[in-house]
Enzyme design. Sequence first.
Site, PDB file in Angstrom:
ATOM      1  CB  SER A 129      -1.119   5.096   7.493  1.00 39.16           C
ATOM      2  OG  SER A 129      -2.413   5.303   7.008  1.00 39.16           O
ATOM      3  CE1 TYR A 153      -2.219  -0.531   9.190  1.00 37.28           C
ATOM      4  CE2 TYR A 153      -3.589   1.354   8.609  1.00 37.28           C
ATOM      5  CZ  TYR A 153      -2.452   0.591   8.417  1.00 37.28           C
ATOM      6  OH  TYR A 153      -1.537   0.962   7.455  1.00 37.28           O
ATOM      7  CE  LYS A 157       1.663   0.584  10.198  1.00 33.50           C
ATOM      8  NZ  LYS A 157       2.737   0.261   9.266  1.00 33.50           N
TER       9      LYS A 157
HETATM   10  N1  LIG Z   1      -1.471  -0.019   1.088  1.00 34.75           N
HETATM   11  C1  LIG Z   1      -1.949   1.012   1.773  1.00 34.75           C
HETATM   12  O1  LIG Z   1      -3.055   1.494   1.492  1.00 34.75           O
HETATM   13  C2  LIG Z   1      -1.151   1.637   2.886  1.00 34.75           C
HETATM   14  C3  LIG Z   1      -1.452   2.946   3.294  1.00 34.75           C
HETATM   15  C4  LIG Z   1      -0.710   3.512   4.325  1.00 34.75           C
HETATM   16  C5  LIG Z   1       0.288   2.783   4.947  1.00 34.75           C
HETATM   17  N2  LIG Z   1       0.550   1.508   4.555  1.00 34.75           N
HETATM   18  C6  LIG Z   1       1.607   0.763   5.234  1.00 34.75           C
HETATM   19  O2  LIG Z   1       2.582   0.421   4.274  1.00 34.75           O
HETATM   20  C7  LIG Z   1       3.179  -0.839   4.578  1.00 34.75           C
HETATM   21  C8  LIG Z   1       3.140  -1.732   3.362  1.00 34.75           C
HETATM   22  O3  LIG Z   1       1.784  -1.845   2.946  1.00 34.75           O
HETATM   23  P1  LIG Z   1       1.381  -2.764   1.722  1.00 34.75           P
HETATM   24  O4  LIG Z   1       0.150  -2.189   1.140  1.00 34.75           O
HETATM   25  O5  LIG Z   1       2.545  -3.038   0.867  1.00 34.75           O
HETATM   26  O6  LIG Z   1       0.968  -4.068   2.523  1.00 34.75           O
HETATM   27  P2  LIG Z   1       1.170  -5.600   2.112  1.00 34.75           P
HETATM   28  O7  LIG Z   1       0.345  -6.404   3.048  1.00 34.75           O
HETATM   29  O8  LIG Z   1       0.977  -5.777   0.654  1.00 34.75           O
HETATM   30  O9  LIG Z   1       2.719  -5.818   2.438  1.00 34.75           O
HETATM   31  C9  LIG Z   1       3.187  -6.082   3.735  1.00 34.75           C
HETATM   32  C10 LIG Z   1       4.127  -7.254   3.634  1.00 34.75           C
HETATM   33  O10 LIG Z   1       4.645  -7.542   4.940  1.00 34.75           O
HETATM   34  C11 LIG Z   1       4.668  -8.953   5.119  1.00 34.75           C
HETATM   35  N3  LIG Z   1       4.644  -9.180   6.578  1.00 34.75           N
HETATM   36  C12 LIG Z   1       3.637  -8.915   7.453  1.00 34.75           C
HETATM   37  N4  LIG Z   1       4.031  -9.247   8.703  1.00 34.75           N
HETATM   38  C13 LIG Z   1       5.297  -9.691   8.609  1.00 34.75           C
HETATM   39  C14 LIG Z   1       6.259 -10.158   9.559  1.00 34.75           C
HETATM   40  N5  LIG Z   1       5.969 -10.249  10.858  1.00 34.75           N
HETATM   41  N6  LIG Z   1       7.476 -10.533   9.127  1.00 34.75           N
HETATM   42  C15 LIG Z   1       7.804 -10.466   7.790  1.00 34.75           C
HETATM   43  N7  LIG Z   1       6.935 -10.037   6.858  1.00 34.75           N
HETATM   44  C16 LIG Z   1       5.703  -9.654   7.263  1.00 34.75           C
HETATM   45  C17 LIG Z   1       3.474  -9.479   4.348  1.00 34.75           C
HETATM   46  O11 LIG Z   1       3.641 -10.827   3.966  1.00 34.75           O
HETATM   47  C18 LIG Z   1       3.462  -8.537   3.142  1.00 34.75           C
HETATM   48  O12 LIG Z   1       4.221  -9.064   2.079  1.00 34.75           O
HETATM   49  C19 LIG Z   1       2.434  -1.367   5.799  1.00 34.75           C
HETATM   50  O13 LIG Z   1       3.211  -1.077   6.937  1.00 34.75           O
HETATM   51  C20 LIG Z   1       1.155  -0.562   5.833  1.00 34.75           C
HETATM   52  O14 LIG Z   1       0.678  -0.388   7.145  1.00 34.75           O
HETATM   53  C21 LIG Z   1      -0.134   0.927   3.528  1.00 34.75           C
END
Ligand SMILES: NC(=O)c1ccc[n+]([C@@H]2O[C@H](COP(=O)([O-])OP(=O)(O)OC[C@H]3O[C@@H](n4cnc5c(N)ncnc54)[C@H](O)[C@@H]3O)[C@@H](O)[C@H]2O)c1
Length: 345
Positions: A129, A153, A157
């Site tokens: 991120s 958080y 990361k």
């Molecule tokens: N959405 C954003 O704004 C954003 C920005 C930068 C980075 N990210 C990173 O991108 C990734 C995906 O983000 P997103 O927005 O799709 O989030 P999200 O919460 O929609 O998706 C994450 C998924 O991981 C699953 N999950 C969590 N812990 C788990 C575990 N221990 N075992 C199996 N499944 C598990 C959740 O059920 C969910 O479906 C994350 O790593 C997040 O840190 C997101």
Amino acid sequence: MTTSKGTILLTGGLGYIGSHTAITLIENGYEVVIVDNLSNSSLSTLGRIEKILSKKITFFKSSIDDKKTLDNIFTNIEIDAVIHFSAFKSVTESVQNPLEYYKNNVSNFIDFLKICDEHGMNRIIYSSSATVYSPNASSPITEDAATGPVNPYGNTKLCGEMILRDLCSEQSNWQVGILRYFNPAGAHESALIGESPRGTPNNLMPYIADVAIGKRNHLNIYGDDYPTVDGTGVRDYIHVMDLAEGHLATLEYLLHTKESVTLNLGTGTGTSVLQLVKTYENASGYKIPYHMTDRRPGDIAACYADPERAKRLLGWKAKRSIHDMCLSSWKWISQKTEYQRSESE
Ligand SMILES: NC(=O)c1ccc[n+]([C@@H]2O[C@H](COP(=O)([O-])OP(=O)(O)OC[C@H]3O[C@@H](n4cnc5c(N)ncnc54)[C@H](O)[C@@H]3O)[C@@H](O)[C@H]2O)c1
């Protein structure tokens, strides 16, 4: 019959970014296997991905540290690469409960990497991120800018990045793509999948969407005296389908080279809060009432990517506009209630 280009394991593949990436990968000739424990997603997303693609998806409801399930997957399915989306992602929750965040984003990730390593799976793309950058990094931010997250958080990361970088430098069999997303927004054009935050949204676009649909009365805008185009904070919003295509391009780069990479995935263009509000009003046809309030501690004036490295190495570039993001978000949010009703019948 077309032959598959390879099989990719998506952890957290039913979440917001994972589900959109699954579609892009399959549309481009890959098979996907999804592992998700549904802690922040719903099984109905699986059905919707299958509906969009007219294809069954291999899915395991499991946590990434469940050795039995992961052993079973790696033993029985030939996996060519992992894309690791699974993590908790709320800054607010991470401040309230840092241990939960370290447990899931770092400790479970280490357990998962050990299982991957035991099975000789050492090619991984990691969701990082823009939060990992120091607030003092000046925009446009290059990948070489100083890191220095300001909340648990962001620290988790960055920990994940450090683990992967150490693996690459100490053990030559690891090949890693670290992707630093800026602000993912928007939804798939079908309006069947999109962002579904539980409770109060942490990100601006789903909050604006909630106001547009009438779920919330108004938007709070934190600060109108920043040195930006209109005084409100400026961020780099990237369409989730551009992000999905960035994963595809990174995957192909890893498959065709022996290199590891750290890349920004952003557009390189900043948009202010007020500009986003106006564009959302145009896309939805609804007024977004807002209140101007004081700046929030820790917020910075502007943060946007220098996306040149991804363009040079991958030939990838974000194509979709802020209007595309707002329109697809609005289509998704306004049709979602309808789907939820029919799925519960
Ligand atoms: N959405 C954003 O704004 C954003 C920005 C930068 C980075 N990210 C990173 O991108 C990734 C995906 O983000 P997103 O927005 O799709 O989030 P999200 O919460 O929609 O998706 C994450 C998924 O991981 C699953 N999950 C969590 N812990 C788990 C575990 N221990 N075992 C199996 N499944 C598990 C959740 O059920 C969910 O479906 C994350 O790593 C997040 O840190 C997101």
